[in-house]
Design an enzyme around this catalytic site. Structure first.
Site, PDB file in Angstrom:
ATOM      1  N   PHE A   1      48.952  47.005  -3.982  1.00  0.00           N
ATOM      2  CA  PHE A   1      49.480  47.108  -5.493  1.00  0.00           C
ATOM      3  C   PHE A   1      49.334  48.561  -5.723  1.00  0.00           C
ATOM      4  O   PHE A   1      48.403  48.961  -6.205  1.00  0.00           O
ATOM      5  CB  PHE A   1      48.733  46.129  -6.448  1.00  0.00           C
ATOM      6  CG  PHE A   1      49.416  46.658  -7.763  1.00  0.00           C
ATOM      7  CD1 PHE A   1      50.619  45.639  -8.346  1.00  0.00           C
ATOM      8  CD2 PHE A   1      48.842  47.148  -8.723  1.00  0.00           C
ATOM      9  CE1 PHE A   1      51.235  45.732  -9.351  1.00  0.00           C
ATOM     10  CE2 PHE A   1      49.644  47.184  -9.919  1.00  0.00           C
ATOM     11  CZ  PHE A   1      50.944  46.747 -10.333  1.00  0.00           C
TER      12      PHE A   1
ATOM     13  N   ASP B   1      44.268  55.539  -3.159  1.00  0.00           N
ATOM     14  CA  ASP B   1      44.706  54.784  -4.418  1.00  0.00           C
ATOM     15  C   ASP B   1      43.307  54.362  -5.094  1.00  0.00           C
ATOM     16  O   ASP B   1      42.971  53.222  -4.728  1.00  0.00           O
ATOM     17  CB  ASP B   1      45.783  53.957  -4.319  1.00  0.00           C
ATOM     18  CG  ASP B   1      46.222  53.489  -5.725  1.00  0.00           C
ATOM     19  OD1 ASP B   1      45.479  53.601  -6.937  1.00  0.00           O
ATOM     20  OD2 ASP B   1      47.317  53.172  -5.920  1.00  0.00           O
TER      21      ASP B   1
ATOM     22  N   LYS C   1      44.415  54.992 -15.010  1.00  0.00           N
ATOM     23  CA  LYS C   1      43.682  54.057 -15.834  1.00  0.00           C
ATOM     24  C   LYS C   1      42.583  54.673 -16.703  1.00  0.00           C
ATOM     25  O   LYS C   1      42.814  55.301 -17.882  1.00  0.00           O
ATOM     26  CB  LYS C   1      43.303  52.838 -15.084  1.00  0.00           C
ATOM     27  CG  LYS C   1      44.506  52.254 -14.638  1.00  0.00           C
ATOM     28  CD  LYS C   1      44.245  50.708 -14.028  1.00  0.00           C
ATOM     29  CE  LYS C   1      45.353  50.095 -13.234  1.00  0.00           C
ATOM     30  NZ  LYS C   1      46.357  49.814 -14.291  1.00  0.00           N
TER      31      LYS C   1
END
Length: 408
Positions: free
Chosen positions: A147, A232, A261
C-alpha cells in the site's frame, strides 16, 4: 436577533454526508468534534480513546502543544509563497530532517502518495542519468500486498483488486514479487531496475513484519545490482516502531526514504523524499514541483516534529510501551485472538472470524469508548499516539478483551 443554529446530532451529520460526499470511505459511525492528546470527543460529548492515530499521522497525539504553538506562530507571519520564492523556514526543516534520518537532501511534498510518486520519478531519472538504463525502459520492483497510496500509477502496481478495479489503464514499468521473499526479488531485478520500493512493515496488509534479515538482504541485493533501495516509511517511520525508521531494526540505510503522515504533526499534510545527494541531484528546475510543497507553514510544523524526535523520547516510549502491547495481545491469543504481529506501538490483530469481522469488532470497541479500524477480513489495526500512557493502553486492551468475550 437570529437564534443560534442548532447543533446537529451525530446521526443527523452522518445522514447529511450521504448525498453530498463521494462514498470512497466507510467510516465508523462516530462524529468527532474535539480532540486532545489521545482522547477524542463526539458531538454529544462522548469520549473515545484513539487507538488508530490517523494511521500514524497523529504519532504525537491530537493538538500537541509544541506543534500547535509552532503552527500558530507561523500563521501570524507567513503561510505560503509557492516555490517561486525562497522562504525563511524551509532550509532549517530540510537540514534537520536530513540529519534525523541520516540522508543528504530533501524533496518536500504534501501527501504520502505525492512522496511515492515523486520517489518513482526520481528513481527513473536516476536510472537514466546515472545508471545508464536506455530511455523509457526503467523498471521498479515492488512487493505484493503493498500500500503506497491511491493515485493511478500506484494502484496500477497494487494487488488489491478493490483499489485497482475500474481505474486502468495503468502505467507500465513495475514488477511485483511476493513480500518477504529475497529469492523472488533477486530474480526480478535486472539491468533495467531503477529501484526496489518496499514498506519495511506492510501496514494496510495487516502490519506484516518480514523475517529478520529480509531488509538487510534487500539492501545487499540492491547494492550488488546497482539499483536503489527505496523504503516507504510513511506509516512505519518517525517513531512508530520504537526507532526513528523501521529499517533501523536491521541497521539498514536505504538510498531513498519516503516520509509523510506524522511529519505534519496531525496539523498539515507534509511529506518528503529524503535521499543521498547523488540521487536527488538528478532533479533540475522545471522537472518536478509542487505549489504547496515546502510551504512555510508546513516547514514550521515539520521542523517542530523533527525537534520532538531529535530527543529520542518518542522512540523510547514506543519501544517500552510496545512491550506492554505485545504482552497484552499474547494474553488474548486463544481467547478471541488467533494471532497478531506487533512492533513498537503498532499491531495487526487477527480476531477469530467466528466472533465477527474486523468491522464488527471495531464497532463493538467503539461502543466501549475505544477507536480502532479494521483492515482485511477479521484483522484490526492498533496504532495509538506515542503519547499514550501505560494505563490508557491497558484500558484499551481490557476493552478488547471484553468485546471478544461478548456473545455474538
Amino acid at each position: 436577533m437570529t437564534a443560534p443554529a442548532r447543533t446537529r446530532t451525530s446521526e443527523e451529520l452522518i445522514r447529511a454526508e450521504e448525498p453530498v460526499l463521494a462514498h470512497n470511505y466507510h467510516p465508523l459511525p462516530v462524529v468527532v468534534a474535539r480532540a486532545e492528546g489521545v482522547w477524542m470527543e463526539d458531538v454529544e460529548g462522548r469520549r473515545y480513546l484513539d487507538m488508530l492515530a490517523g494511521y500514524s499521522a497523529l504519532n504525537f497525539g491530537h493538538r500537541h502543544p509544541a506543534l500547535v504553538e509552532a503552527a500558530h506562530r507561523q500563521l501570524d507571519r507567513l503561510t505560503l509563497t509557492s516555490r517561486a520564492f525562497h522562504n525563511d523556514r524551509l532550509a532549517e526543516f530540510a537540514e534537520r530532517l536530513a540529519a534525523l534520518v541520516g540522508m543528504d537532501m530533501v524533496l518536500p511534498m504534501n501527501t504520502g502518495a505525492e512522496a511515492v510518486e515523486s520517489g518513482i520519478k526520481v528513481a527513473r531519472k536516476w536510472a537514466y542519468d546515472v545508471k545508464g538504463v536506455p530511455a523509457d525502459r526503467a523498471t521498479i520492483v515492488v512487493a505484493a500486498d503493498n500500500f503506497h497510496g491511491r493515485t493511478t500509477t500506484i494502484v496500477g502496481f497494487s494487488t488489491d483488486e478493490t483499489a485497482r478495479a475500474g481505474f486502468g489503464p495503468f502505467a507500465p514499468g513495475f514488477r511485483i514479487v511476493p513480500y518477504n521473499d529475497l529469492a523472488a526479488l533477486e530474480e526480478a531485478v535486472d539491468e533495467t531496475t531503477a529501484a526496489v520500493l518496499i514498506e519495511p512493515i506492510q501496514g494496510e496488509a495487516g502490519v506484516l513484519i518480514p523475517d529478520d534479515g529480509y531488509l538487510a538482504g534487500v539492501r545487499e541485493l540492491t547494492r550488488r545490482a546497482g539499483c536503489l533501495f527505496m523504503a516507504d516509511e510513511i506509516q512505519s517511520g518517525l517513531g512508530r516502531t520504537g526507532r526513528t525508521l523501521a529499517v533501523e531494526h536491521e541497521s539498514v540505510v536505504p538510498d531513498v526514504v519516503l516520509l509523510g503522515k506524522a511529519l505534519g504533526g496531525g496539523i498539515v499534510p507534509v511529506s518528503a523524499v529524503v535521499a543521498r545527494r547523488e540521487v536527488l541531484s538528478v532533479l533540475h528546475p522545471g522537472e518536478h514541483g509542487s505549489t504547496f510543497g515546502g510551504n512555510p507553514l508546513a516547514a514550521a510544523v515539520g521542523t517542530a516534529v523533527v525537534e520532538l524526535l531529535e530527543t529520542g523520547e518518542y522512540q523510547r516510549r514506543a519501544a517500552e510501551l510496545g512491550v506492554l502491547l505485545r504482552e497484552g495481545l499474547e494474553s488474548l491469543v486463544g481467547r478471541g485472538v488467533v494471532g497478531f504481529r506487533a512492533r513498537g506501538l503498532w499491531a495487526g490483530v487477527d480476531v477469530d472470524p467466528a466472533l465477527g469481522t474486523g468491522r464488527e469488532v471495531s464497532e463493538r470497541l467503539m461502543r466501549e469508548g475505544v477507536l480502532v479500524k479494521d483492515t482485511h477480513g477479521s484483522t484490526i489495526r492498533i496504532a495509538p499516539p506515542l503519547t499514550i500512557t501505560g494505563e490508557e493502553l491497558t484500558g484499551a486492551l481490557q476493552a478488547l478483551e471484553k468485546v471478544l468475550a461478548q456473545d455474538t
